[in-house]
Design a protein around this motif. Structure first.
Motif, PDB file in Angstrom:
ATOM      1  N   GLY A 121     -15.307 -52.585  -3.602  1.00 54.32           N
ATOM      2  CA  GLY A 121     -14.018 -52.023  -3.234  1.00 54.32           C
ATOM      3  C   GLY A 121     -13.281 -51.340  -4.362  1.00 54.32           C
ATOM      4  O   GLY A 121     -12.062 -51.196  -4.322  1.00 54.32           O
ATOM      5  N   TRP A 122     -14.008 -50.872  -5.378  1.00 52.26           N
ATOM      6  CA  TRP A 122     -13.395 -50.241  -6.560  1.00 52.26           C
ATOM      7  C   TRP A 122     -13.760 -48.760  -6.544  1.00 52.26           C
ATOM      8  O   TRP A 122     -14.938 -48.403  -6.557  1.00 52.26           O
ATOM      9  CB  TRP A 122     -13.918 -50.901  -7.821  1.00 52.26           C
ATOM     10  N   ARG A 123     -12.731 -47.892  -6.514  1.00 48.26           N
ATOM     11  CA  ARG A 123     -12.971 -46.450  -6.554  1.00 48.26           C
ATOM     12  C   ARG A 123     -12.052 -45.822  -7.582  1.00 48.26           C
ATOM     13  O   ARG A 123     -10.958 -46.326  -7.850  1.00 48.26           O
ATOM     14  CB  ARG A 123     -12.747 -45.823  -5.172  1.00 48.26           C
ATOM     15  N   THR A 124     -12.500 -44.700  -8.151  1.00 45.15           N
ATOM     16  CA  THR A 124     -11.783 -44.080  -9.269  1.00 45.15           C
ATOM     17  C   THR A 124     -11.443 -42.625  -8.974  1.00 45.15           C
ATOM     18  O   THR A 124     -12.306 -41.853  -8.537  1.00 45.15           O
ATOM     19  CB  THR A 124     -12.625 -44.151 -10.559  1.00 45.15           C
TER      20      THR A 124
ATOM     21  N   ILE B 230     -16.335 -42.595 -17.339  1.00 49.15           N
ATOM     22  CA  ILE B 230     -15.205 -42.005 -16.630  1.00 49.15           C
ATOM     23  C   ILE B 230     -13.893 -42.509 -17.210  1.00 49.15           C
ATOM     24  O   ILE B 230     -13.845 -43.530 -17.891  1.00 49.15           O
ATOM     25  CB  ILE B 230     -15.234 -42.347 -15.130  1.00 49.15           C
ATOM     26  N   ALA B 231     -12.818 -41.779 -16.932  1.00 42.30           N
ATOM     27  CA  ALA B 231     -11.458 -42.221 -17.230  1.00 42.30           C
ATOM     28  C   ALA B 231     -10.574 -41.688 -16.115  1.00 42.30           C
ATOM     29  O   ALA B 231     -10.678 -40.524 -15.737  1.00 42.30           O
ATOM     30  CB  ALA B 231     -10.995 -41.706 -18.588  1.00 42.30           C
ATOM     31  N   GLY B 232      -9.706 -42.547 -15.591  1.00 41.45           N
ATOM     32  CA  GLY B 232      -8.847 -42.110 -14.502  1.00 41.45           C
ATOM     33  C   GLY B 232      -8.158 -43.285 -13.840  1.00 41.45           C
ATOM     34  O   GLY B 232      -8.031 -44.367 -14.421  1.00 41.45           O
ATOM     35  N   PHE B 233      -7.729 -43.095 -12.596  1.00 43.24           N
ATOM     36  CA  PHE B 233      -7.000 -44.118 -11.858  1.00 43.24           C
ATOM     37  C   PHE B 233      -7.967 -44.919 -10.990  1.00 43.24           C
ATOM     38  O   PHE B 233      -8.668 -44.348 -10.150  1.00 43.24           O
ATOM     39  CB  PHE B 233      -5.923 -43.472 -10.981  1.00 43.24           C
ATOM     40  N   ASN B 234      -7.993 -46.229 -11.196  1.00 46.69           N
ATOM     41  CA  ASN B 234      -8.881 -47.119 -10.442  1.00 46.69           C
ATOM     42  C   ASN B 234      -8.112 -47.842  -9.337  1.00 46.69           C
ATOM     43  O   ASN B 234      -7.064 -48.437  -9.590  1.00 46.69           O
ATOM     44  CB  ASN B 234      -9.511 -48.167 -11.366  1.00 46.69           C
ATOM     45  N   ARG B 235      -8.674 -47.806  -8.132  1.00 49.44           N
ATOM     46  CA  ARG B 235      -8.092 -48.511  -7.000  1.00 49.44           C
ATOM     47  C   ARG B 235      -8.971 -49.707  -6.640  1.00 49.44           C
ATOM     48  O   ARG B 235     -10.201 -49.579  -6.588  1.00 49.44           O
ATOM     49  CB  ARG B 235      -7.990 -47.601  -5.768  1.00 49.44           C
ATOM     50  N   GLN B 236      -8.344 -50.856  -6.411  1.00 49.06           N
ATOM     51  CA  GLN B 236      -9.060 -52.053  -5.963  1.00 49.06           C
ATOM     52  C   GLN B 236      -8.522 -52.444  -4.606  1.00 49.06           C
ATOM     53  O   GLN B 236      -7.325 -52.712  -4.444  1.00 49.06           O
ATOM     54  CB  GLN B 236      -8.863 -53.203  -6.945  1.00 49.06           C
ATOM     55  N   GLN B 237      -9.381 -52.447  -3.591  1.00 44.55           N
ATOM     56  CA  GLN B 237      -8.971 -52.769  -2.235  1.00 44.55           C
ATOM     57  C   GLN B 237      -8.539 -54.231  -2.132  1.00 44.55           C
ATOM     58  O   GLN B 237      -8.946 -55.073  -2.937  1.00 44.55           O
ATOM     59  CB  GLN B 237     -10.120 -52.492  -1.256  1.00 44.55           C
ATOM     60  N   PRO B 238      -7.703 -54.553  -1.133  1.00 49.54           N
ATOM     61  CA  PRO B 238      -7.298 -55.946  -0.943  1.00 49.54           C
ATOM     62  C   PRO B 238      -8.501 -56.854  -0.685  1.00 49.54           C
ATOM     63  O   PRO B 238      -9.499 -56.437  -0.088  1.00 49.54           O
ATOM     64  CB  PRO B 238      -6.385 -55.881   0.292  1.00 49.54           C
ATOM     65  N   GLN B 239      -8.386 -58.078  -1.147  1.00 46.60           N
ATOM     66  CA  GLN B 239      -9.424 -59.093  -0.936  1.00 46.60           C
ATOM     67  C   GLN B 239     -10.798 -58.617  -1.410  1.00 46.60           C
ATOM     68  O   GLN B 239     -11.813 -58.785  -0.737  1.00 46.60           O
ATOM     69  CB  GLN B 239      -9.488 -59.482   0.548  1.00 46.60           C
ATOM     70  N   SER B 240     -10.827 -57.995  -2.569  1.00 49.23           N
ATOM     71  CA  SER B 240     -12.102 -57.550  -3.129  1.00 49.23           C
ATOM     72  C   SER B 240     -12.045 -57.654  -4.646  1.00 49.23           C
ATOM     73  O   SER B 240     -10.966 -57.769  -5.241  1.00 49.23           O
ATOM     74  CB  SER B 240     -12.404 -56.094  -2.722  1.00 49.23           C
ATOM     75  N   GLY B 241     -13.208 -57.610  -5.258  1.00 47.26           N
ATOM     76  CA  GLY B 241     -13.266 -57.693  -6.708  1.00 47.26           C
ATOM     77  C   GLY B 241     -14.631 -57.315  -7.228  1.00 47.26           C
ATOM     78  O   GLY B 241     -15.635 -57.369  -6.509  1.00 47.26           O
ATOM     79  N   ILE B 242     -14.670 -56.903  -8.486  1.00 52.02           N
ATOM     80  CA  ILE B 242     -15.935 -56.568  -9.135  1.00 52.02           C
ATOM     81  C   ILE B 242     -16.538 -57.835  -9.730  1.00 52.02           C
ATOM     82  O   ILE B 242     -15.850 -58.571 -10.455  1.00 52.02           O
ATOM     83  CB  ILE B 242     -15.726 -55.512 -10.232  1.00 52.02           C
ATOM     84  N   PRO B 243     -17.801 -58.120  -9.450  1.00 53.96           N
ATOM     85  CA  PRO B 243     -18.414 -59.347  -9.974  1.00 53.96           C
ATOM     86  C   PRO B 243     -18.599 -59.283 -11.484  1.00 53.96           C
ATOM     87  O   PRO B 243     -18.510 -58.227 -12.104  1.00 53.96           O
ATOM     88  CB  PRO B 243     -19.753 -59.411  -9.250  1.00 53.96           C
ATOM     89  N   LYS B 244     -18.874 -60.421 -12.053  1.00 55.73           N
ATOM     90  CA  LYS B 244     -19.029 -60.550 -13.502  1.00 55.73           C
ATOM     91  C   LYS B 244     -20.165 -59.660 -14.004  1.00 55.73           C
ATOM     92  O   LYS B 244     -21.261 -59.647 -13.455  1.00 55.73           O
ATOM     93  CB  LYS B 244     -19.302 -62.006 -13.864  1.00 55.73           C
ATOM     94  N   HIS B 245     -19.883 -58.895 -15.064  1.00 52.96           N
ATOM     95  CA  HIS B 245     -20.881 -57.997 -15.646  1.00 52.96           C
ATOM     96  C   HIS B 245     -20.424 -57.616 -17.056  1.00 52.96           C
ATOM     97  O   HIS B 245     -19.310 -57.939 -17.468  1.00 52.96           O
ATOM     98  CB  HIS B 245     -21.036 -56.726 -14.794  1.00 52.96           C
TER      99      HIS B 245
ATOM    100  N   ASN C  97      -8.608 -58.711  -6.506  1.00 49.87           N
ATOM    101  CA  ASN C  97      -7.307 -58.449  -5.886  1.00 49.87           C
ATOM    102  C   ASN C  97      -7.183 -59.372  -4.683  1.00 49.87           C
ATOM    103  O   ASN C  97      -7.802 -59.150  -3.641  1.00 49.87           O
ATOM    104  CB  ASN C  97      -7.192 -56.987  -5.455  1.00 49.87           C
ATOM    105  N   GLY C  98      -6.385 -60.418  -4.835  1.00 48.83           N
ATOM    106  CA  GLY C  98      -6.306 -61.434  -3.794  1.00 48.83           C
ATOM    107  C   GLY C  98      -5.336 -61.136  -2.678  1.00 48.83           C
ATOM    108  O   GLY C  98      -5.202 -61.937  -1.747  1.00 48.83           O
ATOM    109  N   HIS C  99      -4.660 -59.992  -2.726  1.00 52.63           N
ATOM    110  CA  HIS C  99      -3.697 -59.679  -1.665  1.00 52.63           C
ATOM    111  C   HIS C  99      -4.428 -59.287  -0.383  1.00 52.63           C
ATOM    112  O   HIS C  99      -5.525 -58.718  -0.430  1.00 52.63           O
ATOM    113  CB  HIS C  99      -2.771 -58.557  -2.107  1.00 52.63           C
ATOM    114  N   HIS C 100      -3.797 -59.575   0.756  1.00 52.95           N
ATOM    115  CA  HIS C 100      -4.437 -59.294   2.043  1.00 52.95           C
ATOM    116  C   HIS C 100      -4.277 -57.841   2.479  1.00 52.95           C
ATOM    117  O   HIS C 100      -5.071 -57.359   3.299  1.00 52.95           O
ATOM    118  CB  HIS C 100      -3.858 -60.219   3.131  1.00 52.95           C
TER     119      HIS C 100
END
Length: 407
Positions: free
Chosen positions: A245-248, A282-297, A355-358
């Motif tokens: 759920g991460w887009r830039t 890349i460099a820019g604005f990152n959006r994280q959707q609700p109730q999603s996250g990038i796993p450990k890396h 991002n834990g928000h619904h």
């Protein structure tokens, strides 16, 4: 320009009558500043076939780092039949070969030349032709650089041409949060590291926070432009980001601007970003959707630092108590984002986001830049030059995917 034919011959072993991969010639031209400055006119007929290139496992250490922008379409199988050269041209090529050989001899004893020669594949068909030319190109671009100023860059090259070379620094050895096997672009001697850095020590962070209101309005202007024109500029650089759920909204690829991007809508953001030596894919604005996250890396490049400033962050009280807050964890440390405040961290440490928000998304301004506290200006200039050359080389090989590793 005088050396172009000899450089082509060295890279691709072309003879009087030979088939030349025209994409690869593009790299030689770019390396000598003969290509890329002018725009290519659109041809009526375009060949959009993608060239498939086989990856050589032995050269995996050379394909490291971040993203490439779109390139002019050049048929990957274009064949150029070169007629036998006249005697004058043969004589000129002989002079070119002699000059190239003298340049290679001159760089053989400098740190970068020795680093390339240390490759277990040096002098064999498995050697990466890109790195074979790097010592000469760097020596021509930075002729006044002293050997002692090149030592750490040479160390980076040594690890690039020999990915099995062991690390010796204590900051990498036996660190459970900084797995050495994930390091793919490494410069030795940069000193101690920490998951998070003190943002008050960096002018970039101060300027971003002071201009938060302007930057947020510029982000909103960019989003409105996307809505009005139907040109979605948000991208997921990797499948991991897409699935998480991460887009830039990408403003820069590989440290340089994107042709056709509406920078007039975000002049302050652009100016502040360009005040540091940009790096990363890349460099820019990152959006994280609700109730999603990038796993450990880990991102595996110890020459970069990452700065993120909160643009829109769901407030803490909006969270369901049973769900995690909106946060980033780097190594063992967990920190929340705050609108208008920066976080500065080292991505060679394992890190993850959530991002834990619904309902509400989380947006941050994301900037990768070379570590200006640990590296000299000359080292950064050389590394930017190497990354640009490598990007042109990858374009020449037919790689035009956003987010592809360069080093």
């Amino acid at each position: 320009k005088f050396l172009l034919p000899s450089l082509c011959n060295r890279l691709y072993n072309s003879k009087a009558e030979a088939t030349i991969n025209s994409r690869r010639i593009v790299f030689v031209l770019a390396a000598t500043k003969g290509f890329g400055a002018t725009k290519k006119k659109n041809n009526k007929k375009k060949n959009n076939k993608k060239s498939s290139t086989k990856k050589n496992k032995n050269n995996s250490g050379s394909n490291k780092g971040f993203g490439v922008s779109s390139v002019a379409v050049i048929p990957p199988t274009s064949k150029v039949v070169i007629p036998p050269p006249p005697p004058v041209m043969i004589q000129q090529q002989t002079e070119q070969e002699r000059l190239l050989e003298s340049l290679q001899r001159a760089t053989a004893d400098n740190p970068i030349g020795k680093a390339v020669a240390s490759s277990p594949y040096a002098g064999t068909p498995e050697a990466d032709p890109f790195w074979e030319l790097v010592p000469v190109l760097i020596n021509s671009k930075f002729p006044s650089a002293a050997n002692n100023e090149l030592e750490r860059v040479a160390g980076m090259v040594r690890h690039a041409v020999n990915p099995d070379l062991p690390f010796v620094e204590e900051t990498l050895l036996d660190n459970p949060y900084r797995p050495e096997d994930d390091i793919h672009a490494y410069m030795p001697g940069l000193g101690p590291t920490t998951p998070f850095y003190d943002t008050t020590q960096f002018e970039l962070c101060r300027r971003l926070s002071e201009n938060y209101d302007i930057i947020r309005k510029e982000y909103e202007a960019l989003v409105n432009d996307i809505i009005q024109n139907g040109n979605d500029r948000f991208q997921s650089v990797t499948s991991m980001n897409y699935d998480s759920g991460w887009r830039t909204l990408v403003l820069f690829y590989n440290g340089h601007r994107i042709p056709g991007f509406p920078y007039h809508l975000c002049p302050t953001t652009t100016q502040i970003m360009e005040s540091v030596p940009l790096a990363g894919r890349i460099a820019g604005f990152n959006r994280q959707q609700p109730q999603s996250g990038i796993p450990k890396h880990t991102d595996g490049n110890n020459m970069w630092l990452t700065c993120q400033m909160g643009i829109t962050v769901p407030s803490e009280e909006d969270h369901d108590g049973e769900n995690p807050r909106t946060y980033i964890q780097v190594g063992p440390e967990v920190r929340p984002w705050t609108e208008g405040q920066c976080l500065l961290y080292d991505t060679t440490y394992e890190h993850e986001t959530f991002n834990g928000h619904h309902e509400q998304e989380r947006v941050v301004l994301h900037i990768d830049f070379f570590n200006i506290k640990a590296m000299t200006k000359l080292e950064i200039d050389i590394m930017q030059y190497i990354y640009n050359l490598r990007e042109e080389f990858m374009k020449a090989e037919g790689v035009a995917k956003v987010g592809a590793q360069v080093l």
